[in-house]
Enzyme design. Structure first.
Site, PDB file in Angstrom:
ATOM      1  N   TYR A  75      63.551  62.024  12.897  1.00  0.00           N
ATOM      2  CA  TYR A  75      64.187  62.695  12.367  1.00  0.00           C
ATOM      3  C   TYR A  75      65.024  62.799  12.285  1.00  0.00           C
ATOM      4  CZ  TYR A  75      64.719  65.845   8.851  1.00  0.00           C
ATOM      5  OH  TYR A  75      64.743  66.346   6.629  1.00  0.00           O
ATOM      6  N   ARG A 132      54.443 118.788   1.722  1.00  0.00           N
ATOM      7  CA  ARG A 132      52.875 118.676   2.468  1.00  0.00           C
ATOM      8  C   ARG A 132      52.997 117.827   2.708  1.00  0.00           C
ATOM      9  NH1 ARG A 132      47.772 119.496  -0.704  1.00  0.00           N
ATOM     10  NH2 ARG A 132      49.055 120.466  -2.085  1.00  0.00           N
ATOM     11  N   GLN A 187      58.644  69.143  -0.055  1.00  0.00           N
ATOM     12  CA  GLN A 187      58.739  71.295   0.159  1.00  0.00           C
ATOM     13  C   GLN A 187      57.885  71.440  -0.092  1.00  0.00           C
ATOM     14  OE1 GLN A 187      62.379  72.701   1.560  1.00  0.00           O
ATOM     15  NE2 GLN A 187      63.077  71.188   2.168  1.00  0.00           N
TER      16      GLN A 187
END
Length: 504
Positions: free
Chosen positions: A59, A283, A415
């Site tokens: 590729y 606290r 994609q």
């Protein structure tokens, strides 16, 4: 022109760290040792063998890119390089900050140095030479979806190294060929595989996430220190940090944070003027900051894995005669991690803003003047700074929506799922700076509180922090613009920049 660096060199044959990425913002020696060169050469030789075999597809070396993989690429290697990079010149927006741009290329260099990308050794030599200079490629912010690598931004970086596009030298934006000449660099010569290997990884995502993590970690420690200073200046009872109490809570992060805060508050003496139970911003601080610590440890692990991994496709394994095509360019881990950083930033930033709000409120600050003004009405103290912190928190909240859940298909559905890691990472980097400014704002408020009647801290570590702030920043008396003071205070409490802070 190469700038000599006295810092520890970055060895591409050793593990990569966030400190390495931070050092790369300045001229840095990067070593390409014999072991690195040997494995890169072996990978390159194997690539040549594979390319000579007409029956083995590779590729990007023999094919088109992305959705066009089914078509042949260009026959000439130089043309295939141009084919790879030219079509990716589609980025937009402002340039990335220099620290991200250079860290990106260090991440990319380390990945290529593992010898499984098939690149030429001279690519690493060219990158190493660049790091010794002040050269910074101009990389547009918008264009990547964080899959198939950060293709578009990395293409701009690669083109700049070839003398195309633009780059910065000593902060000046120039045509890239002129920038290379100015620092004595030779344009990189690449073939198709070199070009694809330089762009086909999520190095921008990794770099930005790592730098954001370093900044958020520094601010997280600063808020712990400033919470202790707040408690000491107000005369709070430190019982909310009792080891038995926190151990019973059962969370590792809370134990770690409380241990550190107890050490910072060691020697404090309660004033007896505070209520039995403090507001949650004091606290519950070890529980909130402890949860942030647990989340940051998750991000630590993801960033460490990204820095130790290879992000590219395909990968070449000469010993196994294997060309592996897959998806190691998919930035999902960093996308999740950067989204977690944004959530941590929002919660820790909100805590710092609420603590400043408590400190400037005469109904809750044990009688200190409103807005910590030395002469209320005639002066305004921290009023402008407190307004700005509200805006910072609003901006952080607006931007804290997870990017990793926003997948959109693209590239003809090649994609069809994408992580949007770069969006998450760059956003986390931006928000980390706002958190740092929130730390500076709270620190400035605590310095001013002591000036207008707050008690001098009784814990030695807290007293030392006040003295550091007071030694660098004069009291707000009379009023003056405080933007530079906030930035200076942020530098002092987060340790940013490894430099001597100034008010300029």
């Amino acid at each position: 022109m190469t700038t000599t660096s006295t810092a520890t060199p970055v060895d591409l044959g050793a593990p990569l760290s966030i400190d390495d990425l931070r050092r790369a913002a300045e001229p840095t020696t990067v070593l390409v040792g014999p072991a690195v060169r040997d494995r890169v050469d072996r990978g390159r030789e194997f690539l040549r063998t594979v390319l000579a075999d007409d029956g083995r597809p590779v590729y990007g070396a023999k094919t088109g890119f992305g959705a066009l993989v089914g078509y042949a690429g260009r026959a000439e290697e130089a043309d295939q390089c141009d084919n790879t990079l030219a079509h990716l010149g589609a980025g937009q927006g402002p340039d990335l900050p220099a620290d991200i741009a250079r860290a990106t290329l260090l991440v990319r260099a380390w990945s290529l140095a593992q010898g499984v990308s098939g690149v030429s050794a001279h690519v690493l030599d060219g990158l190493a030479a660049m790091f010794a200079t002040t050269f910074v490629p101009a990389i547009p912010k918008y264009g990547s979806v964080g899959a198939s690598g950060d293709l578009i931004p990395l293409a701009y970086a690669t083109q700049a190294l070839r003398g195309r596009g633009h780059a910065y030298v000593d902060g000046e934006r120039l045509p890239a060929d002129e920038a290379l000449r100015r620092v004595g660099l030779t344009p990189l010569t690449l073939d198709g595989r070199d070009a694809l290997a330089l762009v086909n990884g999520t190095s921008v995502t990794t770099a930005a996430t790592a730098l954001a993590l370093a900044s958020v970690r520094a601010s997280h420690r600063a808020v712990q220190d400033l919470t202790c200073l707040l408690a000491d200046v107000l005369g709070c009872d430190p019982g909310f940090l009792d080891a038995r109490l926190i151990t019973a809570y059962g969370h590792a992060g809370a134990n770690a944070v409380a241990d550190r805060m107890r050490a910072t508050l060691a020697g404090t003496a309660p004033s007896g003027d505070r209520p039995l139970q403090e507001p949650y911003s004091i606290r519950c601080s070890p529980q909130l900051l402890g949860a942030a610590e647990d989340a940051l440890r998750y991000v630590d692990g993801i960033v460490a894995a990204d820095l130790a991994g290879v992000s590219d496709n395909p990968l070449f394994f000469p010993g196994d005669d294997l060309v592996a095509h897959g998806g190691n360019f998919f930035g999902q881990p960093a996308a999740f991690a950067a989204d977690v950083l944004a959530m941590v930033t929002a919660s820790v930033g909100n805590l710092a803003e609420r603590q400043l709000d408590l400190l400037v409120d005469p109904t809750r600050n044990t009688g200190l003047p409103p807005m910590l003004a030395a002469g209320p009405g005639q002066q305004h103290g921290l009023q402008g700074v407190q307004l700005a912190t509200t805006a910072f928190v609003a901006e952080i909240r607006r931007c804290a929506v997870p990017a990793s859940t926003q997948s959109l298909p693209t590239n003809l559905h090649n994609q069809d799922v994408v992580p949007f890691g770069i969006q998450a990472a760059l956003r986390a980097h931006d928000l980390a700076e706002l958190l740092r400014l929130l730390c500076g704002s709270l620190a400035l408020g605590l310095r001013q509180a002591v000036h207008v009647g707050g008690r001098r801290p009784t814990a030695p570590a807290c007293a030392a922090l006040v003295d550091t702030l007071a030694g660098a920043i004069p009291p707000v008396d009379p009023d003056r613009p405080l933007d530079a003071d906030v930035r200076l205070a942020a530098d002092l409490v987060t340790g940013s920049g490894n430099r001597v802070p100034t008010r300029s």
